[in-house]
Write an enzyme that holds these catalytic residues in place. Structure first.
Site, PDB file in Angstrom:
ATOM      1  N   SER A   1       0.839  -1.206   0.000  1.00 43.47           N
ATOM      2  CA  SER A   1       0.000   0.000   0.000  1.00 43.47           C
ATOM      3  C   SER A   1       0.866   1.245   0.000  1.00 43.47           C
ATOM      4  O   SER A   1       2.070   1.196   0.242  1.00 43.47           O
ATOM      5  CB  SER A   1      -0.907  -0.002   1.225  1.00 43.47           C
ATOM      6  OG  SER A   1      -0.162   0.399   2.357  1.00 43.47           O
ATOM      7  N   LYS A   2       0.197   2.343  -0.225  1.00 45.97           N
ATOM      8  CA  LYS A   2       0.805   3.671  -0.261  1.00 45.97           C
ATOM      9  C   LYS A   2       1.592   3.999   1.006  1.00 45.97           C
ATOM     10  O   LYS A   2       2.442   4.879   0.999  1.00 45.97           O
ATOM     11  CB  LYS A   2      -0.328   4.707  -0.352  1.00 45.97           C
ATOM     12  CG  LYS A   2      -0.864   4.840  -1.724  1.00 45.97           C
ATOM     13  CD  LYS A   2      -0.252   6.073  -2.336  1.00 45.97           C
ATOM     14  CE  LYS A   2      -0.361   6.118  -3.806  1.00 45.97           C
ATOM     15  NZ  LYS A   2       0.923   6.144  -4.453  1.00 45.97           N
ATOM     16  N   ARG A   3       1.214   3.311   2.076  1.00 41.95           N
ATOM     17  CA  ARG A   3       1.832   3.604   3.365  1.00 41.95           C
ATOM     18  C   ARG A   3       3.357   3.571   3.286  1.00 41.95           C
ATOM     19  O   ARG A   3       4.052   4.253   4.001  1.00 41.95           O
ATOM     20  CB  ARG A   3       1.342   2.568   4.373  1.00 41.95           C
ATOM     21  CG  ARG A   3       1.430   2.949   5.795  1.00 41.95           C
ATOM     22  CD  ARG A   3       0.189   2.513   6.556  1.00 41.95           C
ATOM     23  NE  ARG A   3      -0.284   1.211   6.087  1.00 41.95           N
ATOM     24  CZ  ARG A   3      -0.059   0.083   6.750  1.00 41.95           C
ATOM     25  NH1 ARG A   3       0.646   0.092   7.856  1.00 41.95           N
ATOM     26  NH2 ARG A   3      -0.561  -1.056   6.292  1.00 41.95           N
TER      27      ARG A   3
ATOM     28  N   GLY B   1       5.168   4.358   0.662  1.00 42.00           N
ATOM     29  CA  GLY B   1       5.717   5.169  -0.427  1.00 42.00           C
ATOM     30  C   GLY B   1       5.112   4.778  -1.763  1.00 42.00           C
ATOM     31  O   GLY B   1       3.997   4.262  -1.827  1.00 42.00           O
TER      32      GLY B   1
ATOM     33  N   GLU C   1       5.115   7.146 -10.118  1.00 36.70           N
ATOM     34  CA  GLU C   1       5.794   7.671  -8.931  1.00 36.70           C
ATOM     35  C   GLU C   1       7.263   7.252  -8.892  1.00 36.70           C
ATOM     36  O   GLU C   1       8.134   8.042  -8.528  1.00 36.70           O
ATOM     37  CB  GLU C   1       5.098   7.188  -7.661  1.00 36.70           C
ATOM     38  CG  GLU C   1       3.753   7.814  -7.418  1.00 36.70           C
ATOM     39  CD  GLU C   1       3.003   7.104  -6.299  1.00 36.70           C
ATOM     40  OE1 GLU C   1       2.753   7.729  -5.270  1.00 36.70           O
ATOM     41  OE2 GLU C   1       2.681   5.900  -6.462  1.00 36.70           O
TER      42      GLU C   1
END
Ligand code: GLU
Length: 485
Positions: free
Chosen positions: A249-251, A253, A259
């Site tokens: 997950s985005k958690r 990075g 990105e």
């Protein structure tokens, strides 16, 4: 089962354009690319944009550019699934006509009651085939009255079995499967209907996709058969996990290709890294070109266990690519960062020489461009704490001033001449060379580490060297007061 695949294959990558291409999707595309390239055939790009509310055109373009950037090559498409809805309906009509599918007039409310009852009893809700059992006259009457209906596939009463390349023999008993919906009451095809019709029409031989689709496959297999299509061979790829062993997950990075690109990761490195996140070449090679991976690729070595996304490893690998690629190969990828840093107008030769000098020390392109900033800045900011040692040495400013003058007087500003000048001065003063080397490095780069000093000074050039040394001297003489703007 023997998993060895002989070409030509026809594979597809079928993203839904509801967001940026994330690393899971990119890895799926990479395995399709590797298989197609290794055995021959065609890679088809199909954009599954039937969910009008969640899909958009910008994302469709974005996904294509991310796929192209990372280096996957598709032979056909992109085909937009939304342009093929008529075809999906047409095939559903055939199934209705030959009795492989049937109309279901049960309302959502009617089914809801049963669903709740099943839930309360702790069992899975399966459509009870109410409409399959309805007398024909009743069905005809409902149809004539314009009652809304969905179209359901008449599922076989047998187990659905298939061999998954990654998961092995799969077996779903009939009680786990119901007559699922092919067309909704507004006539629109469901995902299952669209995907299977498209796979048949596009002649897909191998479906490589994420494990999240594994539960769809026992629906797709009978639908392929009902439509008279050849069931492709499936490979369901395990999930990619974050360091907490939960779904990435985005958690932690970046998770999208875009990105990583913005952080200064090279496409070659990301391709290589993702390819190894669930596959291995059978030996301990890690940094491999796409060509090497194509040569080594076999589906037998796709892993069946989840892979943990190790960001540090990606950064390491990226550093390896920065090291190994020629500056010419790196340049197109570096250029956006050079522009962002405001260095696009600088002398190209000097810029490239600086990049060349620092590339062993950067793990991302962004970092690399950051490292060459001192060559182009009119002033550097020195950290008094990092310069404490130099500030304590009262004789240093004069010594450095002399060195600065000697550098200036050199007829040729070459690393050999610079080194000879510095060593001669330190000998004259009976000091160790380090007494001059360390503060000079600090003066020129505001840092204690970096490439060999004399290479650095040569690339820095006469003018910038003089300027930085002058400002550093002022900083020392002012007792470490931050230099003013
Ligand atoms: N469109 C589906 C997705 O993005 C993929 C369908 C498939 O690969 O069968 O998850």
């Amino acid at each position: 089962m023997s998993t060895h695949i002989q070409g030509p294959v026809r594979v597809r990558f079928a993203p839904s354009p509801t967001g940026f291409l994330h690393v899971g999707g990119a890895r799926t595309a990479i395995y399709n690319d590797l298989l197609r390239q290794s055995v021959g055939g065609a890679f088809i790009l199909r954009i599954e944009d039937t969910d009008k509310e969640r899909s958009n055109e910008a994302m469709t373009r974005q996904i294509q550019s991310a796929l192209a950037w990372i280096g996957t090559v598709w032979d056909e498409g992109p085909f937009l699934q939304s342009e093929r809805l008529e075809r999906h309906r047409e095939r559903a009509a055939e199934l209705l006509a030959n009795g492989r599918a049937y109309r279901c007039f049960c309302t959502a409310e009617e089914l809801e009651g049963r669903r709740k009852a099943a839930e309360a009893a702790g069992s899975a809700f399966l459509y009870p085939r109410t409409c399959l059992a309805r007398p024909q006259e009743e069905l005809d009457a409902l149809l004539a009255a314009g009652a809304p209906f969905v179209v359901r596939l008449r599922m076989p009463d047998d187990h659905v079995r298939f061999d998954d390349i990654v998961r092995g023999a799969m077996d779903f008993p009939p009680e786990a499967l119901d007559d699922f919906i092919l067309l909704r009451s507004d006539g629109s095809p469901t995902y299952h209907m669209s995907v299977v019709v498209d796979d048949i029409d596009m002649g897909i031989t191998h479906v490589i996709r994420g494990e999240d689709h594994l539960s769809n496959t026992p629906k797709h297999v009978p639908l392929f058969r009902a439509l008279g299509g050849t069931v492709p061979t499936f490979a369901h790829l395990p999930l990619i996990l974050g360091p907490d062993k939960k779904r990435l997950s985005k958690r932690y990075g970046a998770t999208s290709v875009e990105e990583f690109r913005n952080e200064g990761i090279l496409p070659q490195a990301l391709y290589n890294f993702l390819a190894l996140l669930g596959w291995n070449p059978g030996d301990d090679r890690e940094v491999m070109t796409r060509e090497e991976m194509i040569a080594a690729f076999t589906v037998e070595r796709l892993n069946d266990s989840a892979a943990v996304f190790d960001r540090e490893k990606l950064w390491w690998m990226n550093g390896q690519y920065i090291l190994r690629l020629s500056l010419q190969e790196l340049w197109p990828h570096l250029e956006p960062f050079v522009e962002q840093a405001g260095l696009a107008g600088e002398d190209r030769e000097r810029l490239q020489a600086a990049l060349e000098l620092h590339r062993t020390r950067a793990t991302t392109l962004k970092e690399l461009v950051e490292l060459v900033q001192p060559y182009f800045r009119s002033e550097l900011t020195y950290d008094p704490a990092a310069c404490a040692k130099f500030l304590k040495d009262a004789s240093l400013p004069d010594l450095l001033d002399t060195l600065r003058a000697r550098f200036n007087a050199l007829p040729a500003f070459t690393k050999e001449a610079l080194e000879a000048a510095l060593r001669a001065l330190s000998e004259e003063k009976g000091a160790k060379a380090g007494v001059l080397i360390h503060p000079t490095r600090m003066a020129l780069s505001a840092s204690t580490g970096g490439p060999p000093l004399f290479d650095l000074i040569e690339v820095m050039g006469r003018e910038a060297t003089d300027r930085h040394m002058g400002r550093f001297l002022a900083f020392l003489r002012e007792g470490g007061k931050p230099a003013e703007g």
